[in-house]
Scaffold this active site. Structure first.
Site, PDB file in Angstrom:
ATOM      1  N   GLY A 134      16.867 -13.453 -65.786  1.00 14.59           N
ATOM      2  CA  GLY A 134      16.131 -12.568 -64.944  1.00 14.59           C
ATOM      3  C   GLY A 134      16.627 -11.127 -64.940  1.00 14.59           C
ATOM      4  O   GLY A 134      15.896 -10.202 -65.454  1.00 14.59           O
TER       5      GLY A 134
ATOM      6  N   LYS B 282      30.362  -9.257 -51.290  1.00 16.40           N
ATOM      7  CA  LYS B 282      29.847  -7.909 -51.367  1.00 16.40           C
ATOM      8  C   LYS B 282      31.035  -7.087 -50.665  1.00 16.40           C
ATOM      9  O   LYS B 282      31.615  -5.773 -50.665  1.00 16.40           O
ATOM     10  CB  LYS B 282      28.580  -7.376 -50.976  1.00 16.40           C
ATOM     11  CG  LYS B 282      27.428  -8.127 -51.980  1.00 16.40           C
ATOM     12  CD  LYS B 282      26.292  -8.145 -51.448  1.00 16.40           C
ATOM     13  CE  LYS B 282      25.045  -8.715 -52.400  1.00 16.40           C
ATOM     14  NZ  LYS B 282      23.895  -9.037 -51.938  1.00 16.40           N
TER      15      LYS B 282
ATOM     16  N   THR C 174      25.331 -12.336 -66.354  1.00 11.20           N
ATOM     17  CA  THR C 174      25.583 -13.505 -65.554  1.00 11.20           C
ATOM     18  C   THR C 174      26.179 -13.537 -64.229  1.00 11.20           C
ATOM     19  O   THR C 174      26.665 -12.311 -63.750  1.00 11.20           O
ATOM     20  CB  THR C 174      26.496 -14.321 -66.384  1.00 11.20           C
ATOM     21  OG1 THR C 174      27.711 -14.305 -66.310  1.00 11.20           O
ATOM     22  CG2 THR C 174      25.928 -14.618 -67.855  1.00 11.20           C
TER      23      THR C 174
ATOM     24  N   ASP D 219      27.263 -14.816 -50.196  1.00 11.42           N
ATOM     25  CA  ASP D 219      27.068 -13.518 -50.913  1.00 11.42           C
ATOM     26  C   ASP D 219      27.361 -12.150 -50.131  1.00 11.42           C
ATOM     27  O   ASP D 219      28.007 -11.406 -50.939  1.00 11.42           O
ATOM     28  CB  ASP D 219      25.487 -13.842 -51.184  1.00 11.42           C
ATOM     29  CG  ASP D 219      24.820 -12.446 -51.640  1.00 11.42           C
ATOM     30  OD1 ASP D 219      25.234 -12.253 -53.044  1.00 11.42           O
ATOM     31  OD2 ASP D 219      24.380 -11.792 -50.904  1.00 11.42           O
TER      32      ASP D 219
END
Lengths: 374, 374
Positions: free
Chosen positions: B16, B235, B101, B231
């Site tokens: 993507g 961050k 990736t 996730d």
């Protein structure tokens, strides 16, 4: 190649922003020299103001802790830009020239400095928003990593330390299609209209808010220098040029001045302020109209890249508009692009003040250093 | 020194984000080669995915227009990270390795690449948010312009193309005192809560909104991979480390999971979604409480630098809070610092999506190129 581990720094303009920059330079100098793997030694080799200069003909370091007294004690008068260029071009190390002035004459000499390999970092708007020929000469002379000339960075010329120009450059360089740029680009105008017509109602007369803004130090000594819109027009000129529009100069597109025609010729800022209440009716009228439409009034700059339209002036905005959320004297800049779609990329925060402006300058200097070290 | 005018690019992960990056690379390659004063020639010399590789032992350029078919037709199986490193380190020009990736194994090999002078740009969060020892190994091996190792940039590991990491680095490097970082760091969580509890009322049940988000492509195939908060925790780990906190790993601070305990062991995402409505009562309760206080509920990450506290989870916020103005699946990040005072420096916009993530990667690549050319 053995990396150049010493870099010279020259500073023109040790005033408000300059003083903050010199403080930050002191911190950065000490940090970089202490790197265990690859120290960099920054040396201040020139300090210049309009009537005095401090420099060593043999490029010895000036003191970063005692520069104010040393400059005051110096007997050396002003150096011309061409004298400064000769001195810096002959230096035995790479040089970063930090121009913390808003001086047109120094700006006019940037191409000369850059051609001689001197790097420039500056908040000086005039260098990038005056005639388009100067912009072309500066960017033609600058190597910026791909040619022989020095680097030139000027993040703080728009939005002070906010990452506005670097973001726009990255959008353009990575191939995004920047469609529209819109925002509030003046701390003074932001404060003025956030006070004059706050979201939720209230606010004094326009003249009273101008007076208050001046008293709080948010305006130039003569508030007309903010109200004429030229400061915002200069920033829009810079953004539009970076977005690819060859804007001729900051008066070559519609800029609304908030100075009533009758007061343009007032002899002083004080006389202007004394007479401004006579014209409060016009602004009050506009405020009422906006109120009736459920909107607010703000001083907005915008660029429509496709239509090649740049404009600066009062606009009525919905309460849901990003600009309506602005507080205090903050700036806000929205980038509408193909990649970002309907919701823009938004940057917001203090866009004026010595420390945040100097931060943009110091950040630019670090970018130059990083490139020079490789 | 004669500037190295050719630079090699190697891409791992043509999925993507990778596909979007390769599109942008094509644009950038064409633009840079056409510079009248100082052209740069970028050559793609390796394309690797998990089971296939496309590369030329003699470092000839791969096609940027026909790579999909060429890769599909390739008979070369996967190369190991160490084989890739050997190939790239022996190249006759500088190399930028683009890792698109989210692979931990490749991330573990970054120190190896960097030590051998290979530059890395990547959105791979795992490289910078796993054990602190990997972070130290990567930054210890990276030269970043001041040492022998390659450059490493990873802007897109937080907030995709938004200038989040570059801004934080600049605040730190110029000597500002970063006190607090707060925001919404997940497009999924943003969309979910902007729909579940919009400003002004409305919104469906939590499970219905999760289902809708999945259908619209805003979640991972198994929505639990978003709802577990990991996730966002990754961050926050990256931001905290850049702000100077030696965070051990993304589970070494409080992270609220929105997966009910009872559903953690569901065999599939579909089973999870089917049973999630049983737990709507808990979220409804929280929504009612917030409503009664005139607040909204959002999934927030925050770092208190002075207190060394990092946390991720649900928070009730005033309607005047910057986060309340968020729309769609946008991210928002506020930096509270000494210089910026009470009003933070705010960055807002799309923080997920192929094109904007690739933009951060391409922007990083251009930064490396600029430094390499000097």
């Amino acid at each position: 190649m053995p990396a150049p581990r010493q870099v010279f720094v020259a500073v023109i303009g040790p005033g408000g922003v300059g003083k903050c920059f010199l403080n930050q330079l002191s911190t950065v100098t000490s940090r970089l020299s202490q790197s265990p793997t690859a120290p960099i030694y920054l040396s201040l080799i020139l300090l210049a103001r309009s009537n005095k200069t401090l420099h060593s003909p043999t490029y010895k370091s000036l003191s970063l802790s005692n520069w104010e007294a040393d400059l005051a004690a110096s007997n050396d008068g002003a150096m011309t830009a061409s004298q400064i260029a000769d001195y810096l071009a002959a230096a035995p190390q790479k040089v970063v020239l930090v121009d913390n002035t808003s001086n047109q004459d120094i700006a006019d000499n940037y191409p000369l400095f850059l051609k001689r390999g001197i790097n420039i970092v500056t908040p000086n708007k005039k260098a990038f928003s005056s005639d388009y020929s100067l912009w072309q000469a500066i960017y033609g002379a600058a190597g910026n990593g791909t040619g022989a000339g020095g680097f030139v960075f000027h993040e703080s010329s728009v939005g002070a330390g906010l990452p506005v120009l670097s973001t726009l450059k990255e959008l353009v360089e990575t191939g995004d299609d920047v469609q529209r740029i819109e925002g509030v680009f003046s701390g003074t105008m932001s404060f003025l209209f956030n006070s004059f017509m706050p979201v939720g109602g209230g606010g004094g007369s326009f003249s009273a808010e101008v007076k208050k803004a001046k008293e709080l130090g948010y305006t130039e000594p003569d508030p007309r220098d903010d109200l004429n819109g030229l400061d915002v027009a200069r920033k829009l000129t810079i953004l539009a040029r970076l977005a690819g529009l060859p804007v001729e100069n900051p008066t070559s597109f519609p800029v609304q001045s908030l100075i009533p025609k009758e007061l343009e010729s007032c002899a002083s800022g004080d006389e202007f302020l004394a007479r401004l209440p006579e014209f409060d009716g016009q602004m009050e009228q506009l405020k009422k109209e906006a109120e009736a439409e459920g909107k607010i009034v703000r001083f907005v700059g915008s660029i429509d890249v496709a239509k090649k339209e740049v404009k600066v002036g009062l606009e009525k905005l919905d309460l849901s508009h990003p600009i309506a959320g602005l507080k205090g004297s903050d700036n806000i800049i929205s980038f509408y692009t193909k990649r970002y779609g309907t919701n823009p990329l938004v940057i917001q925060g203090a866009g004026a003040g010595g420390d945040v402006t100097a931060m943009g300058v110091t950040g630019d200097m670090i970018k130059v250093l990083r490139a020079l070290q490789h």
